[in-house]
Design an enzyme around this catalytic site. Structure first.
Site, PDB file in Angstrom:
ATOM      1  N   TRP A 166     -39.013  -5.961   7.764  1.00 42.20           N
ATOM      2  CA  TRP A 166     -38.989  -7.377   8.120  1.00 42.20           C
ATOM      3  C   TRP A 166     -40.240  -7.774   8.991  1.00 42.20           C
ATOM      4  CZ3 TRP A 166     -36.422 -10.116   5.234  1.00 42.20           C
ATOM      5  CH2 TRP A 166     -35.198  -9.371   4.432  1.00 42.20           C
ATOM      6  N   ASP A 224     -37.999 -11.796  16.481  1.00 43.40           N
ATOM      7  CA  ASP A 224     -37.051 -11.998  15.563  1.00 43.40           C
ATOM      8  C   ASP A 224     -35.831 -10.919  15.819  1.00 43.40           C
ATOM      9  OD1 ASP A 224     -35.263 -11.713  13.138  1.00 43.40           O
ATOM     10  OD2 ASP A 224     -36.907 -11.074  11.700  1.00 43.40           O
ATOM     11  N   LYS A 233     -25.432 -11.858  10.528  1.00 45.64           N
ATOM     12  CA  LYS A 233     -25.272 -10.347  10.843  1.00 45.64           C
ATOM     13  C   LYS A 233     -24.234 -10.340  12.171  1.00 45.64           C
ATOM     14  CE  LYS A 233     -29.398  -9.831   9.081  1.00 45.64           C
ATOM     15  NZ  LYS A 233     -29.074  -9.302   7.596  1.00 45.64           N
TER      16      LYS A 233
END
Ligand SMILES: Cc1ncc(COP(=O)(O)O)c(C=O)c1O
Length: 376
Positions: A104, A188, A212
């Site tokens: 990511w 992030d 999530k």
């Protein structure tokens, strides 16, 4: 209907009481005669829902008024472009630095390169020797004193929990110690948002897709220090310009109303269960149970450097990978679902987010033992 224990990496399990409340309110939200999905985003009902979600989130994170909270669309991938478009040019020529520790953060780095000069400050993309053993690429975090941050950078970006790799930053760097005191940190935090206390005042910006730990897909939480806002590149779409979104309290254009409503219910659930400190205590217990078992046997293996093992996403491989299909089939039959690892790393992954109870992890450990007894 019995619901299986859900270990999905996202979209993932939601607290059952939140789903029940949403079901009960589906046709008529609080006497309004409407579902939340049918309300105007500017009407008093939704304004109440949205403002309450923001205020609960502020409470949970202990946010100062210096930070804007924005409920946006586009997900984590959207923010990979929206962040540079908003922040990268704030000190002149667009430039930002990136700590690359997995899938990511690599994506964030690559996307930012479309908007300015993106450079790697540090990466764990190669194998290294640590604690007397070899760590494979993206299973460790480069020591902070090796990071090279340019003083003139608009920000330093990192992904504080690599969802695929299962690598979690347990702390953030002190930018003054990095000799870059004017470079704000952009984090992030998608896959461990609200999983433990985090001192947001130590970063300039934090963002997280809700799907999530905080709600359904469709809403992204973007939290940004107000003094960083207002320098968007000319190409930034108006609907993604933090100045517009913050000024209009996430209602510059139609926001993802239903997703914000569910996220708001999740925030209330977190508050009712001890806040982020309560989540941390439960998450520690779950992670200790699972890693404790994985470490006790050579039948399974978690490849991550121990100090940075994620409490949220636990990848593991079977010693004999030819048993993978049998493992997954048996897991489904035992009521344990979505344990297959990401295709880029293979193996298995148990995502044990806030809404996954200790009982689910205990059931998983029982299954791990049982499978090992049969095939070990
Ligand atoms: C840490 C992290 N960042 C970004 C993303 C991308 O999010 P999205 O699919 O919402 O664009 C994900 C998705 O799983 C993620 O785990």
């Amino acid at each position: 209907m019995a619901r299986p224990w859900n270990f999905s990496a996202g979209p993932s399990a939601l607290p059952e009481v939140v789903l029940q409340q949403a079901a009960a309110e589906m046709l008529d939200w609080h006497g309004s005669g409407m579902s939340v999905m049918e309300m105007s985003h500017r009407g008093k009902h939704f304004v109440q829902i949205c403002d309450e979600a923001e205020s609960d989130l502020r409470d949970l994170l202990g946010l100062s008024p210096d930070y804007a909270v924005m409920f946006m669309q586009g997900g984590g991938s959207g923010e990979n472009a929206i962040v540079p478009m908003n922040l990268m040019g704030r000190r002149g020529t667009p430039a930002a630095d990136f700590v690359v520790t997995g899938h990511w953060s690599s994506r964030s780095y690559k996307e930012a390169g479309r908007y300015g000069d993106a450079q790697v400050a540090a990466t764990s993309g190669q194998a290294t020797q640590l604690d007397g053993g070899e760590q494979a690429p993206f299973t460790w975090v480069p020591p902070v004193d090796t990071w090279k941050v340019r003083k003139e950078s608009a920000y330093l970006h990192l992904c504080s929990n690599e969802t695929i790799g299962g690598v979690e930053f347990m702390d953030w760097p002190d930018m003054a110690a990095l000799d870059a005191p004017d470079v704000p940190l952009v984090v992030d935090a998608s896959s461990h948002f609200l999983s433990r206390p985090m001192d947001v005042s130590r970063c300039g910006m934090m963002y997280a897709g809700a799907q999530k730990n905080a709600g359904p897909a469709g809403v992204t939480m973007a939290i940004c220090r107000r003094d960083l806002i207002g320098h968007a590149l000319p190409i930034c779409p108006s609907a993604f310009d933090y100045a517009n979104v913050a000024a209009e309290h996430s209602r510059y254009n139609t926001p993802p109303t239903f997703a914000i409503y569910i996220a708001g219910l999740v925030f209330k659930w977190v508050k009712a269960n001890g806040g982020v400190a309560g989540m941390e205590a439960a998450n520690k217990a779950k992670a200790e149970l699972l890693y404790g078992y994985l470490d006790s046997t050579s039948f399974y293996r978690n490849p991550i450097h121990v100090p940075v093992r994620s409490r949220m996403n636990v990848p593991f491989v079977l010693r004999d990978e030819s048993l993978n299909d049998a493992f997954l089939q048996g897991a489904e039959a035992a009521g344990l679902t979505q344990l297959k690892g990401h295709k880029s790393v293979g193996g298995m992954r148990a995502s044990i987010y806030n809404a996954v109870p200790l009982a689910a992890v205990a059931a998983l450990v029982e299954y791990l033992k049982e499978f090992e007894r049969r095939y070990g």
